[in-house]
Design an enzyme around this catalytic site. Structure first.
Site, mmCIF file in Angstrom:
data_model
loop_
_atom_site.group_PDB
_atom_site.id
_atom_site.type_symbol
_atom_site.label_atom_id
_atom_site.label_comp_id
_atom_site.label_asym_id
_atom_site.label_seq_id
_atom_site.Cartn_x
_atom_site.Cartn_y
_atom_site.Cartn_z
ATOM 1 N N SER A 1 5.879 -5.075 -1.028
ATOM 2 C CA SER A 1 5.843 -3.682 -1.345
ATOM 3 C C SER A 1 6.126 -2.903 -0.174
ATOM 4 O O SER A 1 7.301 -2.855 0.043
ATOM 5 C CB SER A 1 4.561 -3.458 -1.999
ATOM 6 O OG SER A 1 4.251 -2.080 -2.683
ATOM 7 N N ALA A 2 4.942 -1.993 0.279
ATOM 8 C CA ALA A 2 5.455 -1.142 1.440
ATOM 9 C C ALA A 2 5.923 -1.815 2.683
ATOM 10 O O ALA A 2 6.772 -1.458 3.390
ATOM 11 C CB ALA A 2 4.087 -0.478 1.732
ATOM 12 N N GLU B 1 9.052 -7.080 -10.221
ATOM 13 C CA GLU B 1 7.672 -7.834 -9.933
ATOM 14 C C GLU B 1 7.981 -9.106 -9.917
ATOM 15 O O GLU B 1 8.794 -9.804 -10.519
ATOM 16 C CB GLU B 1 6.607 -7.537 -10.876
ATOM 17 C CG GLU B 1 6.401 -6.154 -11.024
ATOM 18 C CD GLU B 1 5.712 -5.460 -9.867
ATOM 19 O OE1 GLU B 1 6.485 -5.340 -8.921
ATOM 20 O OE2 GLU B 1 4.780 -5.072 -9.918
ATOM 21 N N HIS C 1 9.073 -3.259 -7.033
ATOM 22 C CA HIS C 1 8.364 -2.924 -7.872
ATOM 23 C C HIS C 1 9.393 -2.463 -9.221
ATOM 24 O O HIS C 1 9.110 -1.417 -9.781
ATOM 25 C CB HIS C 1 7.152 -1.865 -8.022
ATOM 26 C CG HIS C 1 6.171 -2.449 -6.978
ATOM 27 N ND1 HIS C 1 5.186 -3.517 -7.199
ATOM 28 C CD2 HIS C 1 6.005 -1.900 -5.748
ATOM 29 C CE1 HIS C 1 4.707 -3.373 -6.115
ATOM 30 N NE2 HIS C 1 4.892 -2.800 -5.221
ATOM 31 N N GLY D 1 0.839 -1.116 0.023
ATOM 32 C CA GLY D 1 -0.071 0.065 0.101
ATOM 33 C C GLY D 1 0.531 1.169 0.270
ATOM 34 O O GLY D 1 1.645 1.488 -0.527
#
Length: 242
Positions: free
Chosen positions: A121-122, A193, A158, A88
Site C-alpha cells: 500500500s503506502a 487487491e 488498491h 497506511g
C-alpha cells in the site's frame, strides 16, 4: 535488487499480515538469509507501531523490530537485513522518510547491498518515483512528492474499476486518466487487491493470489490489462534498468 511491491497487506480470506503473499515473502527472506526484519511503520497513524511489528513477527515467523526503537534510524537502515514498509497514509510516510533523512540510506541499502525491500500500500507507493498516484488524503502539511524511486513506474495500489451506485465523484480510471493527461510521458501500473510486483535484478514478475490481472495507463493509449500468467511484455520495455 530485490523488491516485493504489494497492493495491500491483508485480505479477508487469508489470515495474518501479508498472509496472502506469505509464501513469496518467506521464500525471499530465506533466499537472502534474512535474520531479522526492520519495519518502517511511519504510515500507520491510528495503530501502535510495535503492535504492527508483532503482527509481522507472528505472521511470518521472523523477528521484526520497528525503526522507532532505534536511537539512530539511519544507522538502523545501515544494519538492516530486510526493510519492510507498512501501509497506511502515504503522505505521512513520505514526509517522515524525508525528515529523518532515510531516502538515500534506503536507496543505497537496496541498490548497493541488495537488502530486500517489501512494501505494501503506502510502502508500495513510496517505492516509485513519486507519491502522485497514491489514493490517500494529504493529512499532513507535507508537499514533498518525490519518493524512493526504486521502481521506475508509478503504481496505483488498491486499484478498483467497479462503478459504485450513487457515487458521483470521479472513478479511479478517471483519476488515473487525469494523471496521464498532466504527465503524458508516464505510465501507471494499477494493482488490484491481493496482487504484487516482484523485482529481482532486472526480472519483473506479476502475481495475483486471486488470479486477476493488472492494468497499464498511458495517455493516448487504450487501457491495457494483463493476466497474471501472461509475461509483462507491455511493461518491461518501459523499464530502463532497475
Amino acid at each position: 535488487m530485490e523488491l516485493l511491491l504489494l497492493s495491500n497487506g491483508k485480505t479477508t480470506e487469508h489470515p495474518g499480515l501479508l498472509g496472502w503473499a506469505r509464501d513469496r515473502v518467506q521464500t525471499l527472506l530465506a533466499r537472502k538469509q534474512v535474520k531479522r526484519i526492520l519495519l518502517i511503520p511511519y504510515a500507520v497513524i491510528r495503530s501502535d507501531w510495535d503492535a504492527r511489528a508483532q503482527d509481522l513477527t507472528e505472521s511470518l515467523g521472523m523477528e521484526t523490530i520497528s525503526i522507532h526503537q532505534f536511537d539512530d534510524p539511519v544507522a538502523a537502515i545501515h544494519q538492516a537485513d530486510a526493510i519492510f514498509i507498512s501501509g497506511g497514509n502515504t503522505w505521512r510516510l513520505n514526509q517522515l522518510l524525508h525528515e529523518y533523512g532515510l531516502v538515500v540510506p534506503i536507496q543505497r541499502a537496496v541498490r548497493e547491498r541488495g537488502v530486500p525491500y517489501v512494501g505494501w500500500s503506502a510502502g508500495c507507493n513510496v517505492a516509485t518515483p513519486s507519491i502522485r498516484t497514491t489514493n490517500d488524503m494529504p493529512v499532513c502539511s507535507a508537499a514533498v512528492l518525490p519518493a524512493l524511486g526504486l521502481f521506475p513506474l508509478q503504481i496505483n495500489p488498491h486499484y478498483l474499476d467497479a462503478s459504485i451506485s450513487g457515487h458521483m465523484g470521479e472513478t479511479r480510471d478517471e483519476r488515473l486518466a487525469e494523471f496521464c493527461a498532466i504527465n503524458p510521458s508516464e505510465f501507471v501500473v494499477a494493482l488490484r487487491e491481493a496482487s504484487l510486483l516482484q523485482i529481482s535484478g532486472e526480472t519483473v514478475e506479476y502475481w495475483s493470489v486471486r488470479g486477476e490481472g493488472f492494468k497499464i495507463f498511458k495517455l493516448g493509449e487504450a487501457i491495457q490489462e494483463h493476466e497474471d500468467a501472461a509475461p509483462l511484455a507491455a511493461l518491461t520495455p518501459f523499464i530502463p534498468k532497475i
